[in-house]
Design a protein around this motif. Sequence first.
Motif, PDB file in Angstrom:
ATOM      1  N   ALA A  41     -11.517 -59.106  65.869  1.00 38.73           N
ATOM      2  CA  ALA A  41     -11.723 -58.188  66.987  1.00 38.73           C
ATOM      3  C   ALA A  41     -11.266 -56.766  66.671  1.00 38.73           C
ATOM      4  O   ALA A  41     -11.856 -55.801  67.147  1.00 38.73           O
ATOM      5  N   PHE A  42     -10.195 -56.620  65.869  1.00 37.79           N
ATOM      6  CA  PHE A  42      -9.603 -55.296  65.655  1.00 37.79           C
ATOM      7  C   PHE A  42      -9.242 -55.064  64.199  1.00 37.79           C
ATOM      8  O   PHE A  42      -8.716 -55.953  63.535  1.00 37.79           O
ATOM      9  N   ALA A  43      -9.471 -53.839  63.745  1.00 35.88           N
ATOM     10  CA  ALA A  43      -9.071 -53.436  62.399  1.00 35.88           C
ATOM     11  C   ALA A  43      -7.549 -53.305  62.346  1.00 35.88           C
ATOM     12  O   ALA A  43      -6.897 -53.138  63.373  1.00 35.88           O
ATOM     13  N   LYS A  44      -7.003 -53.358  61.160  1.00 40.31           N
ATOM     14  CA  LYS A  44      -5.558 -53.177  60.965  1.00 40.31           C
ATOM     15  C   LYS A  44      -5.135 -51.781  61.434  1.00 40.31           C
ATOM     16  O   LYS A  44      -4.111 -51.626  62.076  1.00 40.31           O
ATOM     17  N   GLU A  45      -5.945 -50.761  61.117  1.00 38.40           N
ATOM     18  CA  GLU A  45      -5.640 -49.389  61.522  1.00 38.40           C
ATOM     19  C   GLU A  45      -6.836 -48.769  62.233  1.00 38.40           C
ATOM     20  O   GLU A  45      -7.972 -48.934  61.806  1.00 38.40           O
ATOM     21  N   THR A  46      -6.534 -48.065  63.299  1.00 38.95           N
ATOM     22  CA  THR A  46      -7.541 -47.307  64.036  1.00 38.95           C
ATOM     23  C   THR A  46      -7.065 -45.874  64.068  1.00 38.95           C
ATOM     24  O   THR A  46      -5.928 -45.603  64.479  1.00 38.95           O
ATOM     25  N   LYS A  47      -7.918 -44.951  63.625  1.00 39.34           N
ATOM     26  CA  LYS A  47      -7.517 -43.553  63.520  1.00 39.34           C
ATOM     27  C   LYS A  47      -8.315 -42.681  64.482  1.00 39.34           C
ATOM     28  O   LYS A  47      -9.535 -42.807  64.569  1.00 39.34           O
ATOM     29  N   GLY A  48      -7.590 -41.810  65.180  1.00 38.27           N
ATOM     30  CA  GLY A  48      -8.208 -40.860  66.086  1.00 38.27           C
ATOM     31  C   GLY A  48      -8.210 -41.350  67.521  1.00 38.27           C
ATOM     32  O   GLY A  48      -8.401 -42.534  67.793  1.00 38.27           O
ATOM     33  N   LEU A  49      -7.992 -40.409  68.439  1.00 37.93           N
ATOM     34  CA  LEU A  49      -7.877 -40.756  69.853  1.00 37.93           C
ATOM     35  C   LEU A  49      -9.143 -41.419  70.389  1.00 37.93           C
ATOM     36  O   LEU A  49      -9.056 -42.411  71.112  1.00 37.93           O
ATOM     37  N   THR A  50     -10.303 -40.922  70.035  1.00 41.18           N
ATOM     38  CA  THR A  50     -11.552 -41.502  70.533  1.00 41.18           C
ATOM     39  C   THR A  50     -11.666 -42.968  70.119  1.00 41.18           C
ATOM     40  O   THR A  50     -11.997 -43.828  70.936  1.00 41.18           O
ATOM     41  N   ALA A  51     -11.350 -43.272  68.863  1.00 42.14           N
ATOM     42  CA  ALA A  51     -11.426 -44.654  68.364  1.00 42.14           C
ATOM     43  C   ALA A  51     -10.371 -45.533  69.032  1.00 42.14           C
ATOM     44  O   ALA A  51     -10.626 -46.711  69.326  1.00 42.14           O
ATOM     45  N   ILE A  52      -9.189 -44.986  69.290  1.00 35.02           N
ATOM     46  CA  ILE A  52      -8.126 -45.746  69.960  1.00 35.02           C
ATOM     47  C   ILE A  52      -8.545 -46.081  71.396  1.00 35.02           C
ATOM     48  O   ILE A  52      -8.349 -47.203  71.865  1.00 35.02           O
ATOM     49  N   ILE A  53      -9.146 -45.135  72.082  1.00 36.99           N
ATOM     50  CA  ILE A  53      -9.637 -45.392  73.448  1.00 36.99           C
ATOM     51  C   ILE A  53     -10.704 -46.473  73.427  1.00 36.99           C
ATOM     52  O   ILE A  53     -10.698 -47.382  74.267  1.00 36.99           O
ATOM     53  N   GLU A  54     -11.603 -46.427  72.476  1.00 34.86           N
ATOM     54  CA  GLU A  54     -12.649 -47.452  72.358  1.00 34.86           C
ATOM     55  C   GLU A  54     -12.038 -48.824  72.077  1.00 34.86           C
ATOM     56  O   GLU A  54     -12.504 -49.840  72.598  1.00 34.86           O
ATOM     57  N   LYS A  55     -10.992 -48.863  71.257  1.00 37.37           N
ATOM     58  CA  LYS A  55     -10.303 -50.131  70.974  1.00 37.37           C
ATOM     59  C   LYS A  55      -9.716 -50.704  72.266  1.00 37.37           C
ATOM     60  O   LYS A  55      -9.804 -51.904  72.520  1.00 37.37           O
ATOM     61  N   GLY A  56      -9.132 -49.845  73.088  1.00 38.66           N
ATOM     62  CA  GLY A  56      -8.591 -50.285  74.375  1.00 38.66           C
ATOM     63  C   GLY A  56      -9.660 -50.840  75.295  1.00 38.66           C
ATOM     64  O   GLY A  56      -9.455 -51.851  75.978  1.00 38.66           O
ATOM     65  N   LYS A  57     -10.819 -50.189  75.315  1.00 38.23           N
ATOM     66  CA  LYS A  57     -11.927 -50.679  76.137  1.00 38.23           C
ATOM     67  C   LYS A  57     -12.408 -52.041  75.632  1.00 38.23           C
ATOM     68  O   LYS A  57     -12.738 -52.920  76.428  1.00 38.23           O
ATOM     69  N   LYS A  58     -12.429 -52.209  74.320  1.00 44.31           N
ATOM     70  CA  LYS A  58     -12.834 -53.496  73.744  1.00 44.31           C
ATOM     71  C   LYS A  58     -11.844 -54.589  74.151  1.00 44.31           C
ATOM     72  O   LYS A  58     -12.252 -55.692  74.538  1.00 44.31           O
ATOM     73  N   PHE A  59     -10.544 -54.275  74.082  1.00 44.20           N
ATOM     74  CA  PHE A  59      -9.536 -55.246  74.514  1.00 44.20           C
ATOM     75  C   PHE A  59      -9.748 -55.613  75.980  1.00 44.20           C
ATOM     76  O   PHE A  59      -9.767 -56.789  76.339  1.00 44.20           O
ATOM     77  N   ASP A  60      -9.920 -54.606  76.837  1.00 43.55           N
ATOM     78  CA  ASP A  60     -10.136 -54.862  78.264  1.00 43.55           C
ATOM     79  C   ASP A  60     -11.365 -55.737  78.496  1.00 43.55           C
ATOM     80  O   ASP A  60     -11.363 -56.575  79.399  1.00 43.55           O
ATOM     81  N   SER A  61     -12.405 -55.559  77.692  1.00 52.24           N
ATOM     82  CA  SER A  61     -13.626 -56.355  77.865  1.00 52.24           C
ATOM     83  C   SER A  61     -13.411 -57.821  77.498  1.00 52.24           C
ATOM     84  O   SER A  61     -14.200 -58.681  77.893  1.00 52.24           O
TER      85      SER A  61
END
Length: 119
Positions: A41-61
Amino acid sequence: MTTQEIATRLAGFCAKGDWEKAQRELYAEDAISIEPEESPAFAKETKGLTAIIEKGKKFDSMVEEVHNISVSEPLIGGNAIAMVLNMDMTMKERGRMNMSELCVYVVKDGKIVSEQFFM
């Protein structure tokens, strides 16, 4: 904002599950997020605010229902913040589970520049 002020705001957002509000207000544009390990579901590292926000949305989904979220009192050491986040939730296709993680944040120039999670 001071590290203490950021910690207080962050803990408040996390206790409500308002990940995106916390990220938009408190994180630097070039922030990095580090997971305990790479997963499907998630990469070891996520870089940049836009990508971090998208990761949060994916978790919420992936969440079917949140039963409870609790956050420890943040600990401050220099420019670092640590707190324990406990989540009782039902995940889609995985059932109900309790997740507990140590969350560590680093602050620079009044913004969070990194977050790292330990389970």
